[in-house]
Write an enzyme that holds these catalytic residues in place. Sequence first.
Site, mmCIF file in Angstrom:
data_model
loop_
_atom_site.group_PDB
_atom_site.id
_atom_site.type_symbol
_atom_site.label_atom_id
_atom_site.label_comp_id
_atom_site.label_asym_id
_atom_site.label_seq_id
_atom_site.Cartn_x
_atom_site.Cartn_y
_atom_site.Cartn_z
ATOM 1 C CD GLU A 43 -3.015 0.039 2.477
ATOM 2 O OE1 GLU A 43 -2.874 1.039 3.204
ATOM 3 O OE2 GLU A 43 -3.691 -0.958 2.788
ATOM 4 C CG ASP B 20 -3.632 8.522 8.237
ATOM 5 O OD1 ASP B 20 -3.912 8.981 7.127
ATOM 6 O OD2 ASP B 20 -3.406 7.307 8.447
HETATM 7 O O1 LIG Z 1 -1.287 2.521 10.587
HETATM 8 P P1 LIG Z 1 -2.019 1.259 10.972
HETATM 9 O O2 LIG Z 1 -2.720 1.397 12.324
HETATM 10 O O3 LIG Z 1 -1.137 0.036 10.845
HETATM 11 O O4 LIG Z 1 -3.198 1.074 9.886
HETATM 12 C C1 LIG Z 1 -2.893 0.831 8.484
HETATM 13 C C2 LIG Z 1 -2.934 2.176 7.825
HETATM 14 O O5 LIG Z 1 -1.768 2.884 8.192
HETATM 15 C C3 LIG Z 1 -3.002 2.217 6.296
HETATM 16 O O6 LIG Z 1 -3.811 1.211 5.756
HETATM 17 C C4 LIG Z 1 -3.523 3.598 6.061
HETATM 18 C C5 LIG Z 1 -2.746 4.711 6.024
HETATM 19 N N1 LIG Z 1 -3.546 5.825 5.934
HETATM 20 C C6 LIG Z 1 -4.852 5.436 5.985
HETATM 21 C C7 LIG Z 1 -6.014 6.187 5.987
HETATM 22 C C8 LIG Z 1 -7.244 5.519 6.097
HETATM 23 C C9 LIG Z 1 -7.280 4.094 6.157
HETATM 24 C C10 LIG Z 1 -6.080 3.330 6.140
HETATM 25 C C11 LIG Z 1 -4.888 4.019 6.079
#
Ligand SMILES: O=P(O)(O)OC[C@@H](O)[C@@H](O)c1c[nH]c2ccccc12
Length: 292
Positions: free
Chosen positions: A66, A77
């Site tokens: 991603e 975030d």
């Molecule tokens: O950071 P985490 O808690 O591991 O979650 C994944 C996330 O970072 C990634 O999928 C993501 C980054 N920015 C986002 C904004 C909305 C949803 C998801 C995301």
Amino acid sequence: MQQHKQSKTIEHHEAAPAQRIGHAFAQASREGRCVLIPYLMCGFPSVEQSLAAILAAIEGGADLIELGLPFSDPLADGATIQHASHQALEHGINITACLSIARQVAAHSSVPLILMGYYNPVLAYGVQRFCREAAAAGACGLIIPDLPPEEAGPLLEAAHEQGLALIFLVPPTTPDERIASIVRVAAQEPRGFIYCVSLSGVTGARDRLPPHLQSFIARVRRQSAPYDLPLAVGFGVSRPEHVAEIARYADGAVVGSALVHLLERHAADGEAQRAAVRDYIRSLRACTVRQP
Ligand SMILES: O=P(O)(O)OC[C@@H](O)[C@@H](O)c1c[nH]c2ccccc12
């Protein structure tokens, strides 16, 4: 006309980049494991370090990647990714720079790339232009967290024209009938997977997974199973044991903030940073295998 359109559609499906997403999930499933999807922010801590980190994550065993586009108001975030966004924007990272990073990654690896970003910058760039250039850069799918399916029409059409999957998020509080309507849109070809958000809140590494995660995934699975649509879990995932638990009842685990934070800790030493990313992803990947 119908015949011509039909053949064009079929040809599209054969060449659809999105199909590489389904292949990655199917391959992992044949190996008795879930996929591991690291998230990294384009241009953080720097363009060179982010590119090196993506390649190190792939070397460590990432099944998909991603790639985050920085945005000034990342409302979903937490602090880690907000900081990374701010730093990347300070370095002048924009969509063009992100597409360049995607192109360089795609030149080195066939791991499916999913561009993740908020809708405003995509809208400003031009939805059709964005999808065309994302596909040309080697992307296979898009995640636009602040775009619900009922508003996604223009982007969905532009993405599908380019053979890109549009991946939607399902938060844990979503009622069954809403999950059903999201699944119906997400299952349209060329398709990707459902991003199950593990917790009510923002991104950020957590020590423990939410206690009701398994029952939430079972609830989504009841709606997604008829379409055979894979389910990936994200938000808070940071430890190997988190991935081991997710592997028992979901098809993929997304790790973002914990990885972004690791990059920050090693920003001063590129070689140490690459080794730390590779070893961290290896430790998570080892736990993607479903225990009997
Ligand atoms: O950071 P985490 O808690 O591991 O979650 C994944 C996330 O970072 C990634 O999928 C993501 C980054 N920015 C986002 C904004 C909305 C949803 C998801 C995301």
